[in-house]
Design a protein around this motif. Structure first.
Motif, PDB file in Angstrom:
ATOM      1  N   LEU A   1      31.936  -5.123  15.623  1.00  0.00           N
ATOM      2  CA  LEU A   1      31.104  -6.044  14.841  1.00  0.00           C
ATOM      3  C   LEU A   1      30.085  -5.263  14.024  1.00  0.00           C
ATOM      4  CD1 LEU A   1      30.266  -8.749  17.556  1.00  0.00           C
ATOM      5  CD2 LEU A   1      32.097  -8.800  15.873  1.00  0.00           C
ATOM      6  N   THR A   2      29.661  -5.842  12.888  1.00  0.00           N
ATOM      7  CA  THR A   2      28.621  -5.188  12.082  1.00  0.00           C
ATOM      8  C   THR A   2      27.273  -5.293  12.804  1.00  0.00           C
ATOM      9  OG1 THR A   2      28.066  -7.245  10.970  1.00  0.00           O
ATOM     10  CG2 THR A   2      29.731  -5.864   9.898  1.00  0.00           C
ATOM     11  N   VAL A   3      26.291  -4.574  12.270  1.00  0.00           N
ATOM     12  CA  VAL A   3      24.942  -4.629  12.826  1.00  0.00           C
ATOM     13  C   VAL A   3      24.454  -6.083  12.867  1.00  0.00           C
ATOM     14  CG1 VAL A   3      22.546  -4.078  12.263  1.00  0.00           C
ATOM     15  CG2 VAL A   3      24.287  -2.287  12.234  1.00  0.00           C
ATOM     16  N   PHE A   4      24.641  -6.795  11.763  1.00  0.00           N
ATOM     17  CA  PHE A   4      24.196  -8.188  11.684  1.00  0.00           C
ATOM     18  C   PHE A   4      24.865  -9.027  12.775  1.00  0.00           C
ATOM     19  CE2 PHE A   4      24.421 -12.562  10.378  1.00  0.00           C
ATOM     20  CZ  PHE A   4      23.203 -12.820   9.790  1.00  0.00           C
ATOM     21  N   GLU A   5      26.192  -8.884  12.887  1.00  0.00           N
ATOM     22  CA  GLU A   5      26.927  -9.696  13.859  1.00  0.00           C
ATOM     23  C   GLU A   5      26.567  -9.320  15.294  1.00  0.00           C
ATOM     24  OE1 GLU A   5      28.640 -12.404  13.565  1.00  0.00           O
ATOM     25  OE2 GLU A   5      28.269 -12.394  11.419  1.00  0.00           O
ATOM     26  N   ASN A   6      26.255  -8.040  15.511  1.00  0.00           N
ATOM     27  CA  ASN A   6      25.821  -7.623  16.846  1.00  0.00           C
ATOM     28  C   ASN A   6      24.549  -8.348  17.257  1.00  0.00           C
ATOM     29  OD1 ASN A   6      26.949  -5.460  18.711  1.00  0.00           O
ATOM     30  ND2 ASN A   6      27.479  -4.656  16.681  1.00  0.00           N
ATOM     31  N   VAL A   7      23.599  -8.423  16.326  1.00  0.00           N
ATOM     32  CA  VAL A   7      22.331  -9.077  16.648  1.00  0.00           C
ATOM     33  C   VAL A   7      22.538 -10.591  16.755  1.00  0.00           C
ATOM     34  CG1 VAL A   7      19.940  -9.404  15.930  1.00  0.00           C
ATOM     35  CG2 VAL A   7      21.063  -7.226  15.507  1.00  0.00           C
TER      36      VAL A   7
ATOM     37  N   GLY B   1      12.867  -2.459  11.705  1.00  0.00           N
ATOM     38  CA  GLY B   1      12.946  -1.652  10.483  1.00  0.00           C
ATOM     39  C   GLY B   1      14.354  -1.403   9.983  1.00  0.00           C
ATOM     40  N   LEU B   2      15.312  -2.239  10.363  1.00  0.00           N
ATOM     41  CA  LEU B   2      16.696  -1.964   9.959  1.00  0.00           C
ATOM     42  C   LEU B   2      17.337  -3.141   9.223  1.00  0.00           C
ATOM     43  CD1 LEU B   2      18.083  -0.004  13.034  1.00  0.00           C
ATOM     44  CD2 LEU B   2      17.576   0.875  10.779  1.00  0.00           C
ATOM     45  N   ARG B   3      16.503  -3.938   8.526  1.00  0.00           N
ATOM     46  CA  ARG B   3      17.070  -5.065   7.785  1.00  0.00           C
ATOM     47  C   ARG B   3      18.085  -4.562   6.755  1.00  0.00           C
ATOM     48  NH1 ARG B   3      15.031  -7.401   3.393  1.00  0.00           N
ATOM     49  NH2 ARG B   3      13.090  -6.269   3.693  1.00  0.00           N
TER      50      ARG B   3
ATOM     51  N   GLU C   1      28.480   3.899  11.921  1.00  0.00           N
ATOM     52  CA  GLU C   1      27.769   4.505  10.790  1.00  0.00           C
ATOM     53  C   GLU C   1      26.289   4.749  11.099  1.00  0.00           C
ATOM     54  OE1 GLU C   1      29.522   2.726   6.812  1.00  0.00           O
ATOM     55  OE2 GLU C   1      29.359   1.151   8.331  1.00  0.00           O
ATOM     56  N   LEU C   2      25.861   4.413  12.326  1.00  0.00           N
ATOM     57  CA  LEU C   2      24.438   4.533  12.672  1.00  0.00           C
ATOM     58  C   LEU C   2      24.171   5.806  13.456  1.00  0.00           C
ATOM     59  CD1 LEU C   2      23.826   0.911  14.026  1.00  0.00           C
ATOM     60  CD2 LEU C   2      23.449   1.738  11.705  1.00  0.00           C
ATOM     61  N   SER C   3      22.942   6.335  13.343  1.00  0.00           N
ATOM     62  CA  SER C   3      22.538   7.453  14.186  1.00  0.00           C
ATOM     63  C   SER C   3      22.158   6.903  15.560  1.00  0.00           C
ATOM     64  CB  SER C   3      21.346   8.158  13.562  1.00  0.00           C
ATOM     65  OG  SER C   3      20.215   7.313  13.649  1.00  0.00           O
ATOM     66  N   GLY C   4      21.944   7.826  16.526  1.00  0.00           N
ATOM     67  CA  GLY C   4      21.609   7.399  17.881  1.00  0.00           C
ATOM     68  C   GLY C   4      20.363   6.531  17.921  1.00  0.00           C
ATOM     69  N   GLY C   5      19.334   6.956  17.183  1.00  0.00           N
ATOM     70  CA  GLY C   5      18.080   6.206  17.169  1.00  0.00           C
ATOM     71  C   GLY C   5      18.247   4.837  16.537  1.00  0.00           C
ATOM     72  N   MET C   6      19.031   4.785  15.451  1.00  0.00           N
ATOM     73  CA  MET C   6      19.253   3.497  14.779  1.00  0.00           C
ATOM     74  C   MET C   6      20.028   2.539  15.688  1.00  0.00           C
ATOM     75  SD  MET C   6      20.203   4.959  11.052  1.00  0.00           S
ATOM     76  CE  MET C   6      20.547   3.503  10.076  1.00  0.00           C
ATOM     77  N   SER C   7      21.048   3.081  16.390  1.00  0.00           N
ATOM     78  CA  SER C   7      21.822   2.229  17.304  1.00  0.00           C
ATOM     79  C   SER C   7      20.902   1.585  18.323  1.00  0.00           C
ATOM     80  CB  SER C   7      22.854   3.045  18.092  1.00  0.00           C
ATOM     81  OG  SER C   7      23.773   3.590  17.228  1.00  0.00           O
ATOM     82  N   ARG C   8      19.969   2.397  18.840  1.00  0.00           N
ATOM     83  CA  ARG C   8      19.087   1.862  19.866  1.00  0.00           C
ATOM     84  C   ARG C   8      18.144   0.807  19.299  1.00  0.00           C
ATOM     85  NH1 ARG C   8      18.256   6.970  23.672  1.00  0.00           N
ATOM     86  NH2 ARG C   8      20.101   7.643  22.557  1.00  0.00           N
ATOM     87  N   ARG C   9      17.745   0.999  18.028  1.00  0.00           N
ATOM     88  CA  ARG C   9      16.870  -0.015  17.434  1.00  0.00           C
ATOM     89  C   ARG C   9      17.629  -1.316  17.195  1.00  0.00           C
ATOM     90  NH1 ARG C   9      14.864   3.909  12.964  1.00  0.00           N
ATOM     91  NH2 ARG C   9      14.006   2.140  11.841  1.00  0.00           N
ATOM     92  N   VAL C  10      18.905  -1.197  16.779  1.00  0.00           N
ATOM     93  CA  VAL C  10      19.712  -2.413  16.596  1.00  0.00           C
ATOM     94  C   VAL C  10      19.877  -3.117  17.948  1.00  0.00           C
ATOM     95  CG1 VAL C  10      21.971  -3.321  15.965  1.00  0.00           C
ATOM     96  CG2 VAL C  10      20.958  -1.494  14.619  1.00  0.00           C
TER      97      VAL C  10
END
Lengths: 255, 271
Positions: free
Chosen positions: B99-105, B132-134, B143-152
């Motif tokens: 799923l995309t970031v949006f769909e995950n959330v 901070g990931l809108r 496509e996300l880094s480790g830190g970005m994945s955790r923020r999502v």
């Protein structure tokens, strides 16, 4: 005495494992009605297990049919009854080769994909994350994959048999010169509805067996690279043995 | 709800994995509305403790109460009801990779509510904005880094507005910038959303800056409890070893082994 003990222990272990698989199946069966409400998830899995296996199934069907055409022609020619090639190939494909070979290919293509996908989801905590979001992973992930496989298998077996018959015709009629009219008319006369029913029942049963083994192995895979690899291998080996064993039982039952 | 009662109350907990006791008589009360850190050397069962609190595994003995519910008697349905009031951030984010970031959330909202699409979109974008990931809404997890994945994953954990937010080793493998971002988010989300946060970590310095209370676990028990400042001058060797990062002490550097010289000089084959 020691060997006897080990044998006894391994028998007990196998029974315990079988019991666990049956419990898993029962849990899925309970969840099937509510999973059917999310038909989009099932359609996606029919695509994954079915449509993506089409090329390998069609190619294999064609070659198996062509081999049947060649071998059947050689054999029937000895008795001067080449015209029976159509019915021989059709019965062989619809009752046996179609369901069995499709199931073996399905286990290798879709079964391994299912097991490794679920295993990796386990290893990367995706299944635990779903649990933590109060979403039952068996209902949301496992049941749609299981149903996708169960629905795709008979369709794939039917396609395999159809293409196989075309392959036999290609060799028998086009290459070896069997009369086209008798090839098809003998097939129509010789293949009864009960033969087709046997093929359908077999492919449905293999669909249940292969999909169940794949999702079970994947869902309970040890969450490491080695564990996922082992689950994938076990899927193929167990599926192949289960299909051939079931084939004997079902063939005997249909006699 | 009584604010004075702890949100997680653990009494005399015992739990063993494969016959090896992980917890033996653990007592812990996690206060509401605070950021509580659970620290301890690797292998002390911090992650296991989270699994016990969230009902993923069951205790062998003792009692765990979460938000007033006794985990021993809770059935699957009750457990799922309770989990809707919790959010959890896994070590690696555990985003659903298809799923995309949006769909995950949006995933928990779609599964548990019948909200119209427009409202789901607004909620998801608000939560993504908070981390901070809108702008990354359309990306895939790969496509996300480790830190970005955790923020999502954090945005996903708060999308159902939980009472309790649990972080499992949120700083592992992060660069200092991402770590700082996550640290600030833990404090800010806790205070603005009125949550209770439990952070399992062994990054002593980092976690000390955001936590109100720290529990230090070792040998299956709580060996120290207090504010980060209190822990720094705690009169116990194990606490000094852990907080000071000393290689040897009550937690030995060496895994138990036979005598070094005797083994080196022994004529036997390799083990």
């Amino acid at each position: 005495m020691n060997t006897l003990n080990e044998l006894w222990q391994s028998l007990i272990d196998s029974l315990v494992r079988l019991g666990a698989v049956v419990r898993f199946l029962l849990r899925m069966l309970v969840l099937i009605p509510s999973s059917l409400l999310r038909f989009d998830l099932i359609v996606a899995q029919i695509w994954n297990a079915g449509a993506l296996s089409l090329v390998i199934i069609m190619l294999s069907g064609l070659f198996v049919g062509m081999v049947l055409g060649l071998q059947g022609f050689q054999l029937l020619q000895r008795f001067g009854s080449e015209e029976a090639l159509g019915v021989a190939a059709a019965i062989g494909l619809v009752k046996e080769l179609g369901p069995v070979v499709t199931a073996l290919l399905f286990a290798g293509r879709a079964g391994t994909a299912l097991a490794s996908e679920l295993g990796l989801m386990r290893a990367t905590d995706q299944l635990s994350a779903m649990e933590m979001m109060a979403v039952d992973p068996i209902k949301h992930v496992v049941v749609p994959r299981f149903l996708g496989g169960v629905i795709a298998m008979p369709l794939l077996a039917a396609i395999f048999s159809a293409i196989g018959i075309y392959g036999a015709q290609l060799i028998g009629v086009q290459l070896m010169g069997v009369d086209s009219g008798s090839f098809w008319s003998q097939m129509r006369a010789g293949v009864s509805l009960s033969d087709i029913n046997e093929g359908i029942v077999k492919s449905c049963m293999y669909g249940v067996a292969c999909s169940l083994i794949a999702v079970y192995q994947g869902y309970y895979a040890t969450p490491t690279a080695e564990g996922v690899g082992r689950a994938t291998t076990r899927t193929v080996v167990t599926s192949a043995v289960a299909v051939l064993f079931l084939d004997y039982l079902l063939t005997a039952a249909f006699l | 709800m009584n604010q004075a009662l702890p949100i997680v109350d653990i009494r005399n907990l015992s739990y063993a994995i494969g016959g090896r006791p992980v917890f033996d008589g653990l007592d812990m009360a996690i206060p509401r509305g605070k950021v509580t850190a659970v620290m301890g050397p690797s292998g002390t069962g911090k992650t296991t403790l989270l699994r016990l609190i969230t009902g993923q595994v069951h205790a062998d003995g003792g009692a765990i109460e979460v938000a007033g519910q006794d985990m021993r008697t809770l059935k699957r349905k009750g457990l799922y009801e309770l989990r809707r009031r919790m959010g959890m951030l896994f070590q690696n984010g555990a985003l659903l990779t298809d799923l995309t970031v949006f769909e995950n959330v949006a995933f928990p909202l779609r599964e548990h509510t019948d909200l119209p699409e427009r409202l789901i979109r607004q909620l998801v974008l608000t939560k993504l904005q908070a981390v901070g990931l809108r702008g990354a809404a359309g990306l895939m997890p790969s496509e996300l880094s480790g830190g970005m994945s955790r923020r999502v994953a954090l945005a996903r954990a708060i999308v159902m507005d939980p009472e309790l937010l649990i972080y499992d080793e949120p700083f592992v493998g992060l660069d200092p910038i991402s770590m700082g971002v996550i640290l600030r988010l833990i404090r800010r989300l806790n205070d603005t959303l009125g949550l209770t946060s439990i952070v399992v970590s062994h990054d002593v310095e980092e976690i000390s800056t955001v936590s109100d209370t720290v529990f230090l676990l070792s040998g299956g028990k709580v060996v120290a409890k207090g504010t980060p400042q209190e822990l720094r001058c705690y009169p116990s060797e194990i606490v000094r070893q852990f907080v000071g990062g000393l290689a040897d002490g009550p937690v030995p550097f060496h895994y138990p082994a036979p005598d070094y010289f005797a083994e080196l000089l022994a004529p036997g084959e390799a083990n």
